[in-house]
Design a protein around this motif. Structure first.
Motif, PDB file in Angstrom:
ATOM      1  N   THR A 372       0.753  -0.982  -0.192  1.00 56.99           N
ATOM      2  CA  THR A 372       0.038  -0.395  -0.161  1.00 56.99           C
ATOM      3  C   THR A 372       1.333   1.445   0.010  1.00 56.99           C
ATOM      4  OG1 THR A 372      -2.347   1.469   0.725  1.00 56.99           O
ATOM      5  CG2 THR A 372      -0.557   0.263   2.850  1.00 56.99           C
ATOM      6  N   THR A 373       0.634   2.287  -0.543  1.00 54.45           N
ATOM      7  CA  THR A 373       1.080   3.774  -0.307  1.00 54.45           C
ATOM      8  C   THR A 373       1.196   4.465   0.689  1.00 54.45           C
ATOM      9  OG1 THR A 373      -0.450   3.923  -2.445  1.00 54.45           O
ATOM     10  CG2 THR A 373       0.606   5.669  -1.018  1.00 54.45           C
ATOM     11  N   ALA A 393       7.787  13.765  -6.223  1.00 57.06           N
ATOM     12  CA  ALA A 393       8.795  12.795  -7.253  1.00 57.06           C
ATOM     13  C   ALA A 393      10.059  12.538  -6.533  1.00 57.06           C
ATOM     14  CB  ALA A 393       8.896  13.731  -8.457  1.00 57.06           C
ATOM     15  N   ALA A 394      10.665  12.951  -4.941  1.00 56.37           N
ATOM     16  CA  ALA A 394      11.269  13.193  -4.364  1.00 56.37           C
ATOM     17  C   ALA A 394      11.311  11.742  -3.755  1.00 56.37           C
ATOM     18  CB  ALA A 394      12.033  14.565  -3.826  1.00 56.37           C
ATOM     19  N   ARG A 396       8.816   9.528  -4.232  1.00 58.91           N
ATOM     20  CA  ARG A 396       9.387   8.567  -5.083  1.00 58.91           C
ATOM     21  C   ARG A 396      10.839   7.853  -5.588  1.00 58.91           C
ATOM     22  NH1 ARG A 396       4.637  10.883  -8.718  1.00 58.91           N
ATOM     23  NH2 ARG A 396       2.944   9.294  -7.311  1.00 58.91           N
ATOM     24  N   GLY A 399      12.550   5.840  -3.107  1.00 58.44           N
ATOM     25  CA  GLY A 399      12.378   4.342  -2.589  1.00 58.44           C
ATOM     26  C   GLY A 399      10.337   4.328  -1.633  1.00 58.44           C
ATOM     27  N   ILE A 400      10.339   5.555  -1.216  1.00 62.29           N
ATOM     28  CA  ILE A 400       8.449   5.898  -0.994  1.00 62.29           C
ATOM     29  C   ILE A 400       7.487   5.209  -1.445  1.00 62.29           C
ATOM     30  CG2 ILE A 400       7.195   7.009   0.630  1.00 62.29           C
ATOM     31  CD1 ILE A 400      10.244   8.349   1.764  1.00 62.29           C
ATOM     32  N   ARG A 401       6.515   4.117  -1.285  1.00 64.21           N
ATOM     33  CA  ARG A 401       5.550   4.455  -2.146  1.00 64.21           C
ATOM     34  C   ARG A 401       4.014   5.894  -1.915  1.00 64.21           C
ATOM     35  NH1 ARG A 401       6.413  -1.020   0.005  1.00 64.21           N
ATOM     36  NH2 ARG A 401       4.789  -0.708   0.999  1.00 64.21           N
ATOM     37  N   THR A 402       4.319   6.404  -3.041  1.00 71.63           N
ATOM     38  CA  THR A 402       3.936   7.791  -3.315  1.00 71.63           C
ATOM     39  C   THR A 402       2.701   8.080  -3.587  1.00 71.63           C
ATOM     40  OG1 THR A 402       6.111   8.738  -2.014  1.00 71.63           O
ATOM     41  CG2 THR A 402       4.224  10.230  -2.948  1.00 71.63           C
ATOM     42  N   GLU A 403       1.703   8.918  -3.488  1.00 71.81           N
ATOM     43  CA  GLU A 403       0.573   9.292  -4.330  1.00 71.81           C
ATOM     44  C   GLU A 403       0.310  11.305  -3.651  1.00 71.81           C
ATOM     45  OE1 GLU A 403      -2.936   7.293  -4.433  1.00 71.81           O
ATOM     46  OE2 GLU A 403      -2.146   5.590  -3.934  1.00 71.81           O
ATOM     47  N   ILE A 404      -0.356  11.518  -4.795  1.00 75.14           N
ATOM     48  CA  ILE A 404      -0.998  12.770  -4.508  1.00 75.14           C
ATOM     49  C   ILE A 404      -2.128  12.684  -5.478  1.00 75.14           C
ATOM     50  CG2 ILE A 404       0.348  13.608  -7.010  1.00 75.14           C
ATOM     51  CD1 ILE A 404       0.335  16.423  -5.696  1.00 75.14           C
TER      52      ILE A 404
END
Lengths: 463, 463
Positions: A372-373, A393-394, A396, A399-404
């Motif tokens: 999961t994010t 972007a930074a 991600r 290595g962090i699963r990221t969403e906006i």
């Protein structure tokens, strides 16, 4: 709204959480197989029916999913086929392909078809779905995965030992306590010879296999029904009731089978595997106090399939009531059906669906088994989103699963989304944060809020 | 020996090396999808034909693989169906399931069926094979993988931007230089409106789509054939021949489309995506000198499928002559066909088979993309094997992919096996080594031989 669409009975959809868990199972098995030098292959979902038919017995043929020939499938078909001969005859006229029923027959076909490219012994593994037109019921599906490993082109018993080790290693990684049951078809053949009923070997093993389920009396009754004389059944009793340590059992067996060369060879094979398995799973080597999983000689283990010729094995989970979760054995002539005789092989198959159930029941999935994010950026509008995008972007890239959040929706809706998705961190940038070049980072579990730079934000989420 | 068995035309077996490469492709795509907060799902290979039929046009229906009902599939079928109505009618009587043709329709079915469990917007990815009864030819298969990602339940253009970023990131990881072409269906609709041929939008886009293949004259001829008046074709010319930078093209388009609200909205959408993509792929963020992959507005890009309603994109490899290797776009009503209207979505699909071809042609696979055994222990017999087994186990526990040759075969045969399998290190233990508690470790590439302890052996292979 119209009626909900559905999927064929006996099939399943897998959502994100199930997928993460299933991938954990497949990745673990794949990784152990690779560690032991097994190489992955894949074969097509569809095989020619000429490859599949007649390999699984009459019952198996009925359970094959057949694929209607494409285009004008009736061209050249004699209309009388529709009336006479019934459905099997017509099916043979209008279908030339079927879905694979297991991974073993496609593997045998693969070995024969590609024999010029392969180096023997060939250690292959294969993790793919199979299809069976079985009546669906709890725990039985029409589409399910098999996870097979086989070695062909070697009759060395070291292969059996290594497959036992693989079983032990896989279940150790899962944290599932198991008992590996082992038997040998040659011992069973020796028993049949000893009581003078060599042609009844299949009936005897099928009956013995039911001991746990139906009890001794019913097994004896079934043996009698199958035409085995009372005197022979009498001589079978000490064998069916055999108990004690593996060593004690082997000792008794050797005495009972002293006149059967085949039976004694079976005892030798089992003894070799037991000894070598003990050697390689010793606590000094594995670092595990008790050594490897228990390996238990079980003469009632006969397995349904008739093609095993040497060692056979089956795995039982110790802490959950469930059938066999892995099985396998040695077969001497798998590729003979495709015109390539004399190639001995031995293989195992992990039952992914049952392992999934066991891991669920015992709640053994590691915490990391989630995809999961980890970080959600709240979206207050165009300007705020544009401000956040470089930080997204930074994160991600770190290595962090990221969403906006895609839309400039109400804060409440975005927080509800984070909660429903179980996202542990939410980053917020409104006017104040933008003016300061910062973000407010909310820890969704503790409720703690911090005002941080992008670098600090990434460090906090990673920690 | 009998004739070699074979597999259905248009299908493939994948051997160990191909599997390693395919897994590298799938793992890379999977990892980037997860980084962007997409969640994996899987759906069954078989769907009800009622789910599949009518979704891919008349041609598509013909390309569906249909599965013969199991059991007595003729029961209750009117015999006249065999003679009248032809094969489609009979097929409908005896088949209720088919193999999935793509991942998009099963995804739409999934969303509607599981709508109560899903949190919108739903970002899903799915990597599974699909089947089409197409005529097989070079590069076209009857079974092939699709790697799709979609966001449904959000009409924000940030989703388009993120999908562009995913495309850029995936091809950057592969080392494949690409150009991402973008267009917008609303611009095309605006053009059709502007020339007074709103009902001819499909004909126009199909014709424009062929510009690269057949040239301007043939496109104009095709437009005329489709009943578009000469005057309208004349007005289309500046648009078909449009050139310059994205900014210049957009400027021209805005002038041409000044009277079309729809067309101008399309221009706005493209501009938003171009600007935000430039922002998030800036060299300062990506650390890449040139920033992200080129993103190019291309009005001739129309894509075959009719369901796109907003942005559409396609990816071309710069250094290999090959068709589109990734594509996608925005659709406004995917789930409407299953009774759940009003859900906007946008998605992309990586073409794994073509990417595989491009990576092969450019020889871009990283060295680590191999799962072959790293260390082979030679087997001289029972005693020697027993001596080696603890070292084999120790090597595996250190993460080295290790085998012991199963049989006590001739040295020459075992070395030939190591060579054929490209195993870089071979460990040998004969009488001398056993007496000293050591192994001879041979580096198969340099030929160097060292006498080492188990710990030294592991360290050497790992280095």
């Amino acid at each position: 709204m119209a009626q909900k669409p559905s999927i064929p009975k006996g099939t399943r959809d897998f959502g994100p959480q199930e997928m993460a868990r299933r991938n954990y199972i497949f990745d673990t098995i794949r990784s152990v197989y690779a560690q032991y030098g097994f190489q992955q292959i894949e074969t097509p979902a569809m095989e020619n029916l000429s490859t599949l038919m007649g390999k699984y017995g009459e019952e198996g043929d009925k359970l094959l999913f057949k694929i209607l020939d494409s285009g004008d499938f009736l061209r050249g078909v004699d209309p009388s086929a529709f009336c006479e001969g019934g459905t099997p005859k017509l099916a043979a006229c209008i279908c030339e392909k079927g879905l694979r029923y297991d991974l073993t027959v496609p593997f045998a076909r693969f070995v024969v078809q590609h024999r010029d490219e392969l180096t023997l012994p060939f250690r292959r593994f294969q993790i793919q779905p199979v299809w069976r037109a079985d009546r669906p019921q709890k725990g039985r599906y029409r589409e399910f995965y098999q996870c097979d490993a086989d070695v062909v082109g070697s009759d060395s018993l070291l292969n059996e030992v290594e497959l036992m080790q693989i079983i032990d290693e896989v279940f150790h990684r899962f944290g599932i306590r198991v008992c590996i049951k082992i038997n040998n078809r040659k011992i069973l053949t020796g028993i049949a010879e000893m009581i003078g009923q060599a042609d009844k070997i299949v009936d005897i093993t099928v009956a013995i296999d039911k001991l746990d389920k139906i009890g001794l009396d019913a097994v004896n009754a079934e043996l009698a029904e199958n035409g085995i004389p009372a005197e022979a059944i009498e001589r079978l009793q000490p064998i069916i009731k055999l108990s004690g340590s593996n060593k004690e059992k082997l000792q008794t067996m050797r005495e009972v089978l002293k006149d059967s060369e085949m039976g004694l060879k079976g005892c030798d094979e089992v003894e070799f595997v037991l000894n070598k398995y003990a050697l390689v799973t010793a606590p000094s080597l594995t670092g595990r106090v008790g050594g490897g999983s228990a390996l238990q000689l079980d003469l009632t283990l006969a397995r349904g399939l008739n093609y095993y010729t040497g060692c056979i094995f089956e795995v039982k989970a110790l802490d959950v009531e469930i059938g066999s979760i892995t099985g396998g054995g040695r077969y001497d002539n798998l590729t003979g059906i495709f015109g390539m005789p004399g190639l001995s092989g031995v293989g195992i198959s992990f039952g992914a669906d049952r392992i999934y159930d066991v891991l669920n029941q015992l709640d053994l999935y590691p915490k990391e088994v989630s995809t999961t994010t980890e970080l959600l950026f709240v979206n207050f509008g165009d300007a705020e989103a544009a401000y956040s995008l470089p930080a997204v972007a930074a994160a991600r890239r770190s290595g962090i699963r990221t969403e906006i959040y895609s839309d400039a929706a109400k804060m409440k809706k975005q927080m509800a989304y984070a909660n429903a998705r179980a996202i542990p961190f939410v980053a917020i940038a409104g006017e104040t944060e933008m003016a300061a070049g910062k973000f407010t980072l909310k820890d969704m579990i503790t409720g703690e809020q911090l005002v941080v730079s992008t670098d600090e934000l990434i460090a906090k989420v990673q920690s």
